[in-house]
Write an enzyme that holds these catalytic residues in place. Structure first.
Site, PDB file in Angstrom:
ATOM      1  N   THR A  32       0.946  -1.312   0.160  1.00 32.96           N
ATOM      2  CA  THR A  32      -0.099   0.146  -0.015  1.00 32.96           C
ATOM      3  C   THR A  32       0.999   1.209  -0.009  1.00 32.96           C
ATOM      4  OG1 THR A  32      -1.726   1.410   1.263  1.00 32.96           O
ATOM      5  CG2 THR A  32      -0.079  -0.129   2.599  1.00 32.96           C
ATOM      6  N   TYR A  72      -2.094  -0.504  10.042  1.00 31.46           N
ATOM      7  CA  TYR A  72      -2.282  -1.438   8.830  1.00 31.46           C
ATOM      8  C   TYR A  72      -1.206  -1.118   7.942  1.00 31.46           C
ATOM      9  CZ  TYR A  72      -3.769  -1.723   4.082  1.00 31.46           C
ATOM     10  OH  TYR A  72      -3.610  -1.956   2.710  1.00 31.46           O
TER      11      TYR A  72
END
Length: 329
Positions: A117, A141
């Site tokens: 990401t 995350y």
């Protein structure tokens, strides 16, 4: 036909990757716990249910299918939840990935395509991020994804594992053929939430934060069409097939859209008004994140031809209308 093990292949992005892999002549083998994925989304190859933390089960699957490569999508991905339950994210994402990597190496499967990401870059407003931008994760995350990137690098040096890492932000749209689409429970992604509000399945779309330092006060993000995204992942498999070295690629358009701009485009596509509630900011959200993709375009030959907001919302809306935007199991 070479087998590719697709972790998270019953999820949104993973199921689209399986479709594209099958079209490219591979056999995608879905490995998924179904905690957040859907068996109904597994349409393009064998399905094996299992958890990444179950090393014995992973070893069984590697032995049965002898995959040429791993395409790793399986992860928890809710930013807000990762801020309040970081242990859940470190255990599932990091420990699970370690188990997967060690199982792959033990089976002699040394080609690994990883879904990371651009959130690993953190808050870097006003710049188009590239692969050399510093990484400063804002939440568990993003930090877990960064840790897995480091893990892949470590095992590359120790065991010859070769990896292609893709960093990207918001994924939207659906399979234009309508076979699969985006469905989460709970739903946290902007486009499906917005279409549910348009369709009366929820009272309104909540915009989390309207006081950001942006032209209209709402967060700005780069969006990529899911089919363009998974095309890049298949190119990543081919990159490794060709014997090339490990590489990191950003996937984006270099153009950011604010939440209000996405809402406006949705109204244009659906010809319906989007009911809105203005809410507070969510912890861990950055103001503006835009990812350039010149390396992927130049080196991989990637062509994000579907990645404009009109296509993404139109394809998502088609899936939404044709299927009710859900799976039954």
């Amino acid at each position: 036909m070479a087998n590719i093990l697709v972790t998270g292949g019953a999820g949104y992005i993973g199921s689209h990757a399986c479709k594209v892999l099958a079209a490219a002549g591979y056999t995608p083998v879905t490995y998924d716990s179904l905690e957040t994925g859907w068996k109904d989304a597994v349409k393009f190859g064998p399905f094996e249910q299992g958890d990444l933390l179950d090393r014995e089960r992973l070893d069984q699957v590697f032995a049965a299918y002898r995959p040429q490569a791993v395409m790793h999508f399986a992860a928890l991905s809710q930013v807000g939840e990762s801020m309040t339950q970081p242990g859940k994210y470190w255990r599932n994402n990091v420990s699970g990935s370690l188990s997967l990597i060690e199982a792959a190496i033990a089976a002699g499967c040394l080609d690994f395509v990883f879904s990371s990401t651009c959130a690993t870059y953190g808050e870097q407003d006003g710049v188009v991020l590239d692969e050399d931008s510093s990484q400063q994760p804002l939440n568990a995350y993003a930090a877990s994804k960064r840790a897995i990137e480091d893990m892949l690098d470590n095992f590359g040096k120790s065991d010859g594992l070769r990896s292609v890492i893709f960093r990207y932000f918001n994924v939207a749209g659906a399979d234009p053929d309508g076979e699969i689409g985006e469905f989460h429970q709970p739903e946290t992604h902007l486009v499906p939430l917005m279409l549910d509000a348009v369709d009366g399945k929820r009272d309104a779309l909540t915009i989390f934060g309207t006081d950001y330092d942006t032209p209209d006060g709402t967060c700005i993000r780069d969006y990529v069409h899911v089919m363009d995204l998974v095309d890049a992942h298949v190119l990543g498999v081919k990159w490794l097939e060709d014997g090339r070295d490990s590489r990191v690629f950003n996937l984006g358009t270099g153009t950011g859209f604010s939440v209000r701009e996405v809402v406006k485009q949705s109204g244009t596509i659906t010809n319906r008004e989007v009911p809105i509630i203005e809410g507070e900011r969510r912890p861990g959200d950055a103001t503006a994140l835009v990812s350039g993709s010149q390396r992927a375009i130049t080196d991989l030959g990637w062509d994000p031809k579907r990645s404009n907001m009109e296509n993404m919302i139109a394809d998502a809306w088609r899936w939404h209308q044709n299927t009710g935007a859900h799976y039954s199991e």
